[in-house]
Motif scaffolding. Structure first.
Motif, PDB file in Angstrom:
ATOM      1  N   LEU A   2       0.799  -0.888  -0.014  1.00  0.00           N
ATOM      2  CA  LEU A   2       0.272   0.375  -0.279  1.00  0.00           C
ATOM      3  C   LEU A   2       0.861   0.911   0.055  1.00  0.00           C
ATOM      4  O   LEU A   2       1.909   0.845   0.454  1.00  0.00           O
ATOM      5  N   SER A   3       0.703   1.989  -1.000  1.00  0.00           N
ATOM      6  CA  SER A   3       0.925   3.416  -0.481  1.00  0.00           C
ATOM      7  C   SER A   3       1.554   4.490   0.303  1.00  0.00           C
ATOM      8  O   SER A   3      -0.747   3.961   0.445  1.00  0.00           O
ATOM      9  N   MET A   4       1.789   5.197   0.733  1.00  0.00           N
ATOM     10  CA  MET A   4       1.846   6.267   2.183  1.00  0.00           C
ATOM     11  C   MET A   4       1.587   7.553   0.882  1.00  0.00           C
ATOM     12  O   MET A   4       2.255   8.304   0.202  1.00  0.00           O
ATOM     13  N   ARG A   6       0.949  12.124   2.474  1.00  0.00           N
ATOM     14  CA  ARG A   6       1.303  13.195   3.528  1.00  0.00           C
ATOM     15  C   ARG A   6       0.302  14.171   3.614  1.00  0.00           C
ATOM     16  O   ARG A   6       0.242  14.754   2.304  1.00  0.00           O
ATOM     17  N   THR A  72      -6.335   4.997  12.499  1.00  0.00           N
ATOM     18  CA  THR A  72      -7.427   4.620  11.299  1.00  0.00           C
ATOM     19  C   THR A  72      -6.764   4.956   9.674  1.00  0.00           C
ATOM     20  O   THR A  72      -6.613   6.378   9.653  1.00  0.00           O
ATOM     21  N   ARG A  73      -6.480   3.947   9.134  1.00  0.00           N
ATOM     22  CA  ARG A  73      -5.413   4.757   8.144  1.00  0.00           C
ATOM     23  C   ARG A  73      -6.809   4.315   6.907  1.00  0.00           C
ATOM     24  O   ARG A  73      -7.667   2.652   7.095  1.00  0.00           O
ATOM     25  N   TYR A  75      -7.483   3.602   2.486  1.00  0.00           N
ATOM     26  CA  TYR A  75      -7.209   3.392   1.854  1.00  0.00           C
ATOM     27  C   TYR A  75      -8.366   3.444   0.355  1.00  0.00           C
ATOM     28  O   TYR A  75      -8.888   2.233   0.256  1.00  0.00           O
ATOM     29  N   ARG A  76      -7.672   4.084  -0.896  1.00  0.00           N
ATOM     30  CA  ARG A  76      -8.815   3.212  -2.621  1.00  0.00           C
ATOM     31  C   ARG A  76      -8.236   1.750  -2.795  1.00  0.00           C
ATOM     32  O   ARG A  76      -7.031   1.354  -2.479  1.00  0.00           O
ATOM     33  N   ARG A  80      -3.853   3.405  -2.844  1.00  0.00           N
ATOM     34  CA  ARG A  80      -3.705   4.803  -2.447  1.00  0.00           C
ATOM     35  C   ARG A  80      -4.007   5.651  -0.602  1.00  0.00           C
ATOM     36  O   ARG A  80      -5.216   5.203  -0.553  1.00  0.00           O
ATOM     37  N   LEU A  81      -3.138   6.081  -0.033  1.00  0.00           N
ATOM     38  CA  LEU A  81      -3.875   6.122   1.138  1.00  0.00           C
ATOM     39  C   LEU A  81      -4.782   7.846   0.855  1.00  0.00           C
ATOM     40  O   LEU A  81      -4.115   8.698   0.945  1.00  0.00           O
ATOM     41  N   HIS A  84      -5.862   9.014   6.936  1.00  0.00           N
ATOM     42  CA  HIS A  84      -5.640   8.945   8.519  1.00  0.00           C
ATOM     43  C   HIS A  84      -5.166   9.785   9.180  1.00  0.00           C
ATOM     44  O   HIS A  84      -5.260  11.683   9.712  1.00  0.00           O
ATOM     45  N   TYR A 101     -12.986   1.681  -0.611  1.00  0.00           N
ATOM     46  CA  TYR A 101     -12.011   1.887   0.218  1.00  0.00           C
ATOM     47  C   TYR A 101     -11.556   0.501   1.053  1.00  0.00           C
ATOM     48  O   TYR A 101     -12.818  -0.839   1.608  1.00  0.00           O
TER      49      TYR A 101
END
Length: 138
Positions: A2-4, A6, A72-73, A75-76, A80-81, A84, A101
């Motif tokens: 999973l990509s992060m 910010r 909690t995160r 993601y699609r 893609r995050l 957060h 998601y």
């Protein structure tokens, strides 16, 4: 993997009708959210505010007591995050666009993952339970 991503968080405080500070709507990038519910008054305020929030999460331990401090995160499905945050109470409302998601919520080092689909005219509500977590938070 999973990509992060910010994003800077921000919050807005408004005065409630009774003159006390209302729950703050916060941001992660373009995503608005509210968190709280540490007491009955906050729980009622959050439940009244659910309109417009596509996702409502309730964090509970194995006894059904609310948990705060849940990371909690979201993601699609592409990885893609998009969100957060750490909850300030057992309830989390998130304004998400319609789509699919993955939610990954972590409490006490134990992660729970679940898929969720947000529809344009319907709210998704989920209880997230940690069966091994015994600490009472709220």
């Amino acid at each position: 993997m999973l990509s992060m991503a910010r994003a800077q968080g921000s919050e807005r405080n408004d005065e409630g009708e009774n003159g006390r500070a209302a729950l703050a709507e916060k941001r992660f990038g373009d995503i608005r959210y509210m968190s709280g519910g540490a007491d009955r008054e906050e729980q009622i305020a959050l439940l009244d505010a659910t309109r417009g929030y596509g996702l409502c999460l309730a964090y509970l331990n194995r006894f059904g007591a609310g948990l705060a401090g849940v990371e909690t995160r979201i993601y699609r499905v592409s990885g893609r995050l998009v969100f957060h945050a750490v909850s300030s109470g057992p309830l989390l409302l998130v304004r998400l666009q319609a789509g699919s998601y993955w939610i990954i919520a972590n409490s006490g080092g134990e992660a729970v993952a679940m898929p969720v689909t947000i529809h344009s005219r319907m709210r998704a509500a989920r209880q997230v339970r940690w069966l091994r977590t015994t600490r009472l938070q709220v």
